[in-house]
Design an enzyme around this catalytic site. Structure first.
Site, short mmCIF file in Angstrom:
data_model
loop_
_atom_site.label_atom_id
_atom_site.label_comp_id
_atom_site.label_asym_id
_atom_site.label_seq_id
_atom_site.Cartn_x
_atom_site.Cartn_y
_atom_site.Cartn_z
N ILE A 119 47.92 33.14 51.79
CA ILE A 119 48.02 33.99 50.61
C ILE A 119 46.60 34.47 50.32
O ILE A 119 45.62 33.85 50.75
CB ILE A 119 48.64 33.27 49.39
CG1 ILE A 119 47.83 32.03 48.99
CG2 ILE A 119 50.09 32.88 49.67
CD1 ILE A 119 48.37 31.34 47.73
N ASP A 120 46.49 35.58 49.61
CA ASP A 120 45.17 36.15 49.34
C ASP A 120 44.29 35.19 48.55
O ASP A 120 44.79 34.33 47.83
CB ASP A 120 45.30 37.45 48.55
CG ASP A 120 45.96 38.57 49.36
OD1 ASP A 120 45.96 38.49 50.59
OD2 ASP A 120 46.46 39.53 48.74
N GLN A 121 42.98 35.38 48.66
CA GLN A 121 42.03 34.52 47.95
C GLN A 121 42.30 34.49 46.46
O GLN A 121 42.26 33.43 45.83
CB GLN A 121 40.60 35.01 48.22
CG GLN A 121 39.54 34.17 47.50
CD GLN A 121 38.13 34.65 47.79
OE1 GLN A 121 37.93 35.64 48.50
NE2 GLN A 121 37.13 33.97 47.25
N ARG A 224 51.77 43.59 46.55
CA ARG A 224 50.80 44.43 45.84
C ARG A 224 51.05 45.92 46.11
O ARG A 224 51.02 46.74 45.19
CB ARG A 224 49.38 44.03 46.26
CG ARG A 224 49.01 42.62 45.86
CD ARG A 224 47.74 42.14 46.54
NE ARG A 224 46.57 42.88 46.05
CZ ARG A 224 45.33 42.63 46.48
NH1 ARG A 224 45.13 41.68 47.41
NH2 ARG A 224 44.31 43.31 46.02
#
Length: 303
Positions: A119-121, A224
């Site tokens: 998952i994104d930072q 997103r």
């Protein structure tokens, strides 16, 4: 620092990968991969051929995990689940990255443990991690066959009124713009992508909606981009919904926190991996995050 440099002296000339296997305890595959990544140097020069014969002093760059005390919130013999805070990387970006989630996993469960998805930072929430090579392979197959159902929560701009299924193909742009470093966009040339959205609660005083998001495919930045596509970008998103010059400033770390809040609505991306549902080794698991994401979001937005 997770990456450290150790020096070793090889008395008798031998092939490099054999030395790493016999003396340092790595498998042949691991030894060859480390050499290919440039992790062995002699006389300040990188050795890239696994079969090269070496003698004398070498420098070996290897990963040595550190801990900040982050514990998994769900534990089984074959896997564990971390509830990752926003801001923590999944893997190091480079050798100078001081800390990432893989540090905690390998520090607590050994070098054979591995993270099975990303998952994104800035996205917070659940990350499924294998504790051994066998379960890593089986879990990754499960992901490939789409036998994992993931549920996210997002705080988005505007009033999201109705349930919605977005099927819009996604393409990672390969143009010459500076924005190429991050762009994923809806494009008919892209890969098929599908996400289901369900509004949970509208906050009129903020003109924001808490939305449940269920991706049916696993494309980069899928939630997103799909939310931006339907004109409800995620609060705090410094990329999707922003002008190109501001995106570049963010990527170059030139955008102040105050500017980011003004442009996007928050100091972090308000996206949270809230739930995982899957079947593994004849057991059905439904794991939910301990984080009250609505409360966290509202606290952040009131600061």
């Amino acid at each position: 620092m997770p990456f450290v440099i150790d020096k070793f002296f090889i008395e008798k000339k031998q092939r490099l990968f054999l030395y790493i296997i016999k003396e340092l305890g790595y498998t042949q595959k691991e030894a060859q991969r480390l050499i290919a990544k440039g992790r062995v140097l002699q006389n300040s020069e990188v050795i890239t051929k696994a079969g090269q014969e070496v003698q004398g002093e070498i420098e070996f760059i290897h990963f040595e995990p550190t801990t900040k005390g982050l514990k998994p919130t769900y534990i089984e013999k074959e896997f564990v689940v971390f509830d990752k805070p926003s801001g923590v990387l999944i893997h190091p970006q480079n050798r100078h990255t001081p800390y990432s989630l893989i540090d905690e996993l390998k520090y607590q469960y050994g070098k054979d443990a591995n993270i099975t998805h990303r998952i994104d930072q800035e996205t917070s929430g659940l990350v499924l991690c294998a504790t051994n090579k066998t379960s890593e392979r089986d879990i990754k197959i499960m992901f490939q066959e789409r036998d994992m159902q993931k549920t996210y929560l997002a705080m988005v701009h505007g009033e999201f009124k109705d349930e919605l299924v977005v099927e819009a193909p996604l393409l990672r742009a390969e143009d010459e713009s500076a924005i190429v470093r991050m762009v994923v966009k809806v494009d008919e040339r892209g890969k098929a992508s599908k996400t289901s959205f369900k509004p949970l609660k509208y906050f009129p005083e903020l003109d924001m909606t808490l939305v449940e998001c269920k991706p049916h495919t696993g494309r980069q930045h899928q939630i997103r981009v799909h939310l931006f596509h339907v004109k409800h970008p995620i609060v705090g998103d410094p990329i999707y919904g922003q002008k190109e010059e501001d995106i570049v400033r963010f990527l170059d770390k030139e955008l102040s926190q105050e500017e980011r809040i003004k442009l996007s609505g928050a100091s972090r991306l308000l996206l949270h991996a809230d739930q995982l549902e899957f079947e593994l080794y004849n057991n059905v698991y439904k794991i939910k995050s301990d984080v009250d994401f609505e409360k966290v979001s509202l606290q952040l937005l009131s600061m």
